[in-house]
Scaffold this motif. Structure first.
Motif, PDB file in Angstrom:
ATOM      1  N   MET A   1       0.849  -1.168   0.000  1.00 46.26           N
ATOM      2  CA  MET A   1       0.000   0.000   0.000  1.00 46.26           C
ATOM      3  C   MET A   1       0.901   1.239   0.000  1.00 46.26           C
ATOM      4  N   THR A   2       0.625   2.099  -0.919  1.00 46.63           N
ATOM      5  CA  THR A   2       1.448   3.301  -1.013  1.00 46.63           C
ATOM      6  C   THR A   2       0.944   4.374  -0.057  1.00 46.63           C
ATOM      7  N   ILE A   3       1.755   5.366   0.141  1.00 44.77           N
ATOM      8  CA  ILE A   3       1.379   6.478   1.029  1.00 44.77           C
ATOM      9  C   ILE A   3       0.189   7.233   0.446  1.00 44.77           C
ATOM     10  N   MET A   4       0.126   7.325  -0.864  1.00 45.89           N
ATOM     11  CA  MET A   4      -0.982   8.024  -1.518  1.00 45.89           C
ATOM     12  C   MET A   4      -2.301   7.301  -1.251  1.00 45.89           C
ATOM     13  N   THR A   5      -2.302   5.984  -1.348  1.00 43.18           N
ATOM     14  CA  THR A   5      -3.510   5.193  -1.090  1.00 43.18           C
ATOM     15  C   THR A   5      -3.927   5.324   0.369  1.00 43.18           C
ATOM     16  N   PHE A   6      -2.963   5.254   1.255  1.00 42.20           N
ATOM     17  CA  PHE A   6      -3.239   5.400   2.688  1.00 42.20           C
ATOM     18  C   PHE A   6      -3.834   6.775   2.984  1.00 42.20           C
ATOM     19  N   THR A   7      -3.289   7.814   2.383  1.00 43.73           N
ATOM     20  CA  THR A   7      -3.785   9.178   2.583  1.00 43.73           C
ATOM     21  C   THR A   7      -5.218   9.312   2.089  1.00 43.73           C
ATOM     22  N   ILE A   8      -5.509   8.731   0.952  1.00 43.85           N
ATOM     23  CA  ILE A   8      -6.870   8.788   0.403  1.00 43.85           C
ATOM     24  C   ILE A   8      -7.844   8.062   1.327  1.00 43.85           C
ATOM     25  N   ILE A   9      -7.466   6.931   1.853  1.00 44.16           N
ATOM     26  CA  ILE A   9      -8.326   6.172   2.774  1.00 44.16           C
ATOM     27  C   ILE A   9      -8.585   6.976   4.043  1.00 44.16           C
ATOM     28  N   VAL A  10      -7.548   7.605   4.587  1.00 42.30           N
ATOM     29  CA  VAL A  10      -7.703   8.418   5.802  1.00 42.30           C
ATOM     30  C   VAL A  10      -8.616   9.609   5.535  1.00 42.30           C
ATOM     31  N   VAL A  11      -8.449  10.267   4.417  1.00 45.01           N
ATOM     32  CA  VAL A  11      -9.286  11.422   4.074  1.00 45.01           C
ATOM     33  C   VAL A  11     -10.744  10.990   3.907  1.00 45.01           C
ATOM     34  N   LEU A  12     -10.972   9.877   3.237  1.00 41.80           N
ATOM     35  CA  LEU A  12     -12.340   9.384   3.061  1.00 41.80           C
ATOM     36  C   LEU A  12     -12.969   8.983   4.398  1.00 41.80           C
ATOM     37  N   ALA A  13     -12.185   8.376   5.278  1.00 39.98           N
ATOM     38  CA  ALA A  13     -12.690   8.000   6.601  1.00 39.98           C
ATOM     39  C   ALA A  13     -13.065   9.229   7.417  1.00 39.98           C
ATOM     40  N   LEU A  14     -12.228  10.256   7.400  1.00 39.88           N
ATOM     41  CA  LEU A  14     -12.536  11.498   8.116  1.00 39.88           C
ATOM     42  C   LEU A  14     -13.768  12.185   7.527  1.00 39.88           C
ATOM     43  N   ALA A  15     -13.902  12.142   6.210  1.00 43.26           N
ATOM     44  CA  ALA A  15     -15.079  12.738   5.571  1.00 43.26           C
ATOM     45  C   ALA A  15     -16.348  12.000   5.980  1.00 43.26           C
ATOM     46  N   ALA A  16     -16.269  10.685   6.093  1.00 42.32           N
ATOM     47  CA  ALA A  16     -17.436   9.899   6.510  1.00 42.32           C
ATOM     48  C   ALA A  16     -17.808  10.197   7.956  1.00 42.32           C
ATOM     49  N   VAL A  17     -16.824  10.389   8.821  1.00 43.58           N
ATOM     50  CA  VAL A  17     -17.073  10.696  10.225  1.00 43.58           C
ATOM     51  C   VAL A  17     -17.594  12.119  10.384  1.00 43.58           C
ATOM     52  N   ALA A  18     -17.254  13.011   9.463  1.00 44.52           N
ATOM     53  CA  ALA A  18     -17.643  14.414   9.549  1.00 44.52           C
ATOM     54  C   ALA A  18     -19.108  14.638   9.207  1.00 44.52           C
ATOM     55  N   VAL A  19     -19.748  13.695   8.561  1.00 43.79           N
ATOM     56  CA  VAL A  19     -21.139  13.858   8.157  1.00 43.79           C
ATOM     57  C   VAL A  19     -22.045  13.198   9.192  1.00 43.79           C
ATOM     58  N   LYS A  20     -22.960  13.997   9.747  1.00 43.42           N
ATOM     59  CA  LYS A  20     -23.939  13.496  10.721  1.00 43.42           C
ATOM     60  C   LYS A  20     -25.328  13.683  10.142  1.00 43.42           C
ATOM     61  N   ARG A  21     -26.109  12.626  10.181  1.00 41.43           N
ATOM     62  CA  ARG A  21     -27.490  12.709   9.720  1.00 41.43           C
ATOM     63  C   ARG A  21     -28.400  12.605  10.933  1.00 41.43           C
ATOM     64  N   VAL A  22     -29.228  13.643  11.126  1.00 43.76           N
ATOM     65  CA  VAL A  22     -30.157  13.687  12.253  1.00 43.76           C
ATOM     66  C   VAL A  22     -31.546  13.321  11.732  1.00 43.76           C
ATOM     67  N   PRO A  23     -32.165  12.270  12.296  1.00 40.89           N
ATOM     68  CA  PRO A  23     -33.493  11.863  11.835  1.00 40.89           C
ATOM     69  C   PRO A  23     -34.568  12.892  12.207  1.00 40.89           C
ATOM     70  N   VAL A  24     -35.657  12.861  11.470  1.00 44.83           N
ATOM     71  CA  VAL A  24     -36.804  13.721  11.767  1.00 44.83           C
ATOM     72  C   VAL A  24     -37.331  13.355  13.152  1.00 44.83           C
ATOM     73  N   GLY A  25     -37.690  14.369  13.936  1.00 49.31           N
ATOM     74  CA  GLY A  25     -38.208  14.135  15.280  1.00 49.31           C
ATOM     75  C   GLY A  25     -37.137  14.072  16.347  1.00 49.31           C
ATOM     76  N   GLN A  26     -35.886  14.310  15.961  1.00 49.16           N
ATOM     77  CA  GLN A  26     -34.798  14.313  16.927  1.00 49.16           C
ATOM     78  C   GLN A  26     -33.933  15.549  16.733  1.00 49.16           C
ATOM     79  N   VAL A  27     -33.190  15.877  17.773  1.00 52.65           N
ATOM     80  CA  VAL A  27     -32.203  16.947  17.741  1.00 52.65           C
ATOM     81  C   VAL A  27     -30.962  16.407  18.430  1.00 52.65           C
ATOM     82  N   TYR A  28     -29.810  16.670  17.866  1.00 50.89           N
ATOM     83  CA  TYR A  28     -28.558  16.243  18.484  1.00 50.89           C
ATOM     84  C   TYR A  28     -27.858  17.471  19.056  1.00 50.89           C
ATOM     85  N   SER A  29     -27.316  17.348  20.257  1.00 45.14           N
ATOM     86  CA  SER A  29     -26.513  18.432  20.811  1.00 45.14           C
ATOM     87  C   SER A  29     -25.052  18.140  20.480  1.00 45.14           C
TER      88      SER A  29
END
Length: 152
Positions: A1-29
């Motif tokens: 695995m190259t450093i470029m592939t590892f960097t892309i995986i880390v960036v995609l993982a952080l992007a996935a963690v950065a997105v929060k979906r709040v369902p209707v009828g709820q509020v997140y603090s």
């Protein structure tokens, strides 16, 4: 695995963690460094990964709380309190202890009541609801209904 592939995986993982979906009828603090930052309303939100965390998931629908108490510490009474969060900004601070707060308020209010028959129970439940709402209004919580039953 190259450093470029590892960097892309880390960036995609952080992007996935950065997105929060709040369902209707709820509020997140949202908390940052242990302090509340804002409330996330229903929908999709982007947060700062590794800095922000969801503190509470507040359900805006109705909740049910069963309780056992007594009239003037003599006659056992069982009942149900129906409540809901109206102001999540205020309720966020007490949401984890809301059930215990309501239960304690019910016990305090019933200790001042005299023993009641079936007809008087409705009046006691109405007074109890008003008393609870007076105490809980500042915390962003509202009691919608109180039902009292004689304990078996």
């Amino acid at each position: 695995m190259t450093i470029m592939t590892f960097t892309i995986i880390v960036v995609l993982a952080l992007a996935a963690v950065a997105v929060k979906r709040v369902p209707v009828g709820q509020v997140y603090s949202l908390y940052r460094n242990g302090k509340p930052v804002r409330l996330l309303q229903p929908g999709t939100h982007v947060v700062l990964p590794l800095l922000d965390r969801v503190g509470h998931r507040i359900d805006l629908g109705g909740r049910v709380l069963r309780f056992d108490a007594s009239f003037a510490e003599t006659t056992p009474v069982q009942g149900t309190v129906y409540w809901q969060v109206l102001e999540p900004e205020r309720a966020d601070a007490v949401i984890e202890t809301a059930d215990q707060l309501i239960r304690n308020s019910v016990e305090q209010a019933l200790q001042s009541e005299a023993e009641a028959d079936q007809q008087q129970r409705r009046e006691v439940a109405t007074r109890l609801k008003g008393n609870l709402n007076q105490q809980l209004r500042l915390r962003g919580v509202m009691v919608t209904r109180v039902e009292l039953d004689a304990a078996a």
